[in-house]
Design an enzyme around this catalytic site. Structure first.
Site, PDB file in Angstrom:
ATOM      1  CD  GLU A   1      -2.403   1.257   2.825  1.00  0.00           C
ATOM      2  OE1 GLU A   1      -2.773   0.180   3.325  1.00  0.00           O
ATOM      3  OE2 GLU A   1      -2.583   2.348   3.380  1.00  0.00           O
TER       4      GLU A   1
ATOM      5  CD  GLU B   1      -3.008   7.892   5.691  1.00  0.00           C
ATOM      6  OE1 GLU B   1      -1.892   7.510   5.329  1.00  0.00           O
ATOM      7  OE2 GLU B   1      -3.813   7.174   6.292  1.00  0.00           O
TER       8      GLU B   1
END
Ligand SMILES: *[C@@H]1O[C@H](CO)[C@@H](O)[C@H](O)[C@H]1NC(C)=O
Ligand SMILES: *[C@@H]1O[C@H](CO)[C@@H](O)[C@H](O)[C@H]1NC(C)=O
Ligand SMILES: *[C@@H]1O[C@H](CO)[C@@H](O)[C@H](O)[C@H]1NC(C)=O
Ligand SMILES: *[C@@H]1O[C@H](CO)[C@@H](O)[C@H](O)[C@H]1NC(C)=O
Ligand SMILES: *[C@@H]1O[C@H](CO)[C@@H](O)[C@H](O)[C@H]1NC(C)=O
Length: 470
Positions: free
Chosen positions: A252, A257
């Site tokens: 991932e 973020e």
């Protein structure tokens, strides 16, 4: 003294010429023997033989020491060290919680028919127009997929499973998203994804939000996301990321973020054991170095941008910016360009990462077998609430009340909105040929680096000459 310098300079010139001819020779050989894209140079692995690799690395070290010395002498900062601390000062104490991110992402169980990977038609508008790089020595990134405007939605599905990060998030399907105005194109044809900011919830109810993932999967590429705004707000946890179907085996990559009122983007990699973030070669601040999802409560290996305009409200105030993720044999690198500093080659759809200076974050193939740990990723945008990261850090975030109370009042979510100008994915001949191999982990300088190194060497030599004579 003058005589010595003269010999020195002559030797350099001879060496440069020799290297140049080795380089040209090797390239020609490769063009003949392999199916290179006509407009690209050989792969980024060392194009030279082992002998010249030694020469190259010695010269490289020599050039580096000359360069450092001359910069030091002039009291200048090496431009490759990046932009330095953000405008607000890099080390302002943030009494934020340091609880660990724990995304625990899982993919929607896609109705895995052949349609999942084949329905996405690659749009490559005028891709060939950008194929002739201005710098014929560096790998050419060719525009492959454009996700923008009203056709954006054709290439993504809506995830409707339970929030994998354990928050009060109700991920909606396409009909609810479009019907209730959580996904649409505005008058400027920008892509909007936002959460429900009109419904008052009872305690314990979940708030509606979009989470989309691309039909198309990628192993490698240059991903260029141009945004005007990213979501922010107390209890809000947005991300732009890529992830493999078999998590965490296929890895991932969290390119963008943040939680709550964060103004600094955080890049994170999550993998199976054996992948570590090697410090150095990037200017972001390291949060953690073990990418293994099984340690540190799945904090992954993470790097936080020093730019105070790389996320949230400050990003909005400067009109957004561009995030770039480069994923190839050189590892995985992330840059962020605030709107005023977006390089021309990015704007002109002819991106050349070799001209951008060191990245904000970089996962080196030296301490992580990138090829083994990251495969077949879909692209994901989402906005989660509370849960494993935003929930766990809420009380120390400076936000009012509790996350569970915050979620009830719709007016808390007016800034929880993605405004996306475009996402463009570029590929190059090696990736197209499926040549992301990861084989040469101790690589020599790729041609473009070699060339700039030679130029650097020439300049350094001049500097030495002039410092001796003047
Ligand atoms: C990473 O470090 C930054 C400060 O550099 C901090 O604000 C952030 O909360 C950290 N992330 C996590 C998940 O702890
Ligand atoms: C492609 O090029 C044509 C002709 O130059 C131009 O009219 C068109 O707008 C371009 N398309 C895109 C998507 O840039
Ligand atoms: C790219 O290079 C080829 C060969 O040199 C040339 O024929 C073509 O016109 C060039 N394309 C562009 C868009 O410059
Ligand atoms: C979308 O979700 C809504 C609310 O759960 C449901 O009523 C509707 O049937 C769903 N639509 C489709 C096409 O699945
Ligand atoms: C909801 O959020 C959008 C996007 O920020 C904003 O334009 C709109 O005014 C908000 N709606 C309400 C009812 O406040």
């Amino acid at each position: 003294m003058r005589h010595a310098t003269c010999i020195f300079t002559t030797t350099l010139v001879v060496l440069l010429a020799a290297l140049h001819s080795i380089e040209a020779h090797t390239q020609n050989g490769n063009v003949a023997s392999r199916k290179w894209h006509p407009n690209t140079i050989p792969r980024r692995g060392n194009p030279l033989g082992s002998q010249s690799r030694t020469i190259t690395s010695r010269l490289s070290r020599f050039a580096e020491s000359l360069r450092t010395r001359s910069l030091k002498k002039e009291g200048r900062r090496d431009p490759r060290l990046g932009p330095g601390p953000g405008p607000d000062g890099a080390v302002a104490a943030q009494n934020r919680a340091r609880a660990l991110a724990s995304k625990g992402h899982v993919l929607e169980k896609r109705q895995q028919s052949s349609s999942a990977t084949s329905t996405a038609t690659s749009s490559a508008p005028n891709a060939t127009a950008s194929a002739n790089s201005t710098n014929s020595m560096s790998p050419t990134w060719i525009l492959n997929d454009v996700y923008a405007g009203t056709t954006f939605w054709n290439y993504f599905s809506f995830f409707t499973g339970a929030d994998p990060t354990n928050g009060p998030t109700e991920y909606v399907n396409a009909s609810v998203a479009f019907g209730e105005g959580l996904a649409y194109n505005n008058a400027k044809k920008q892509v909007i994804m936002k959460v429900d900011n009109t419904t008052t919830l009872q305690l314990g109810q979940y708030r509606k939000s979009p989470r989309i993932q691309s039909y198309k999967t990628y192993t490698g590429g240059l991903f260029v996301l141009d945004v005007e705004r990213t979501p922010y707000g107390c209890g809000v946890w947005p991300a732009f990321w890529t992830v493999g179907g078999n998590w965490p085996s296929n890895g991932e990559i969290d390119v963008y973020e943040g939680v709550h009122l964060s103004t600094n983007n955080q890049v994170t990699w999550h993998t199976t054991p054996g992948c570590t973030l090697k410090p150095g070669g990037f200017f972001g601040r390291i949060n953690s170095t073990d990418c293994d999802t099984a340690v540190n409560a799945n904090a992954g290996c993470a790097v936080t941008d020093q730019s105070y305009s790389s996320s949230g409200q400050t990003l909005k105030e400067i009109g957004g910016g561009v995030y770039v993720m480069q994923w190839d044999d050189s590892g995985i690198s992330v840059w962020f360009f605030p709107r005023p500093t977006v390089p021309n080659d990015v704007t002109n759809l002819n991106p050349d990462p070799t001209t951008w200076g060191i990245p904000m974050a970089h996962l080196s193939p030296e301490d992580c077998n990138v090829v083994q740990h990251f495969q077949d990723h879909v692209i994901v945008f989402n906005i989660a609430f509370c849960g494993d990261w935003a929930g766990a850090t809420y009380l120390t975030s400076g936000c009012p009340g509790s996350c569970n109370n915050q979620i009830m009042d719709p007016s808390n979510f007016d800034e929880s909105i993605w405004i996306i100008n475009s996402l463009r994915v570029y590929t190059n001949a090696y990736l197209q040929a499926g040549e992301l191999s990861g084989a040469p982990l101790t690589r020599g300088a790729p041609p473009s680096v070699l060339r700039s190194m030679l130029m650097g060497l020439g300049i350094s030599a001049l500097a030495v000459v002039s410092s001796v004579w003047l």
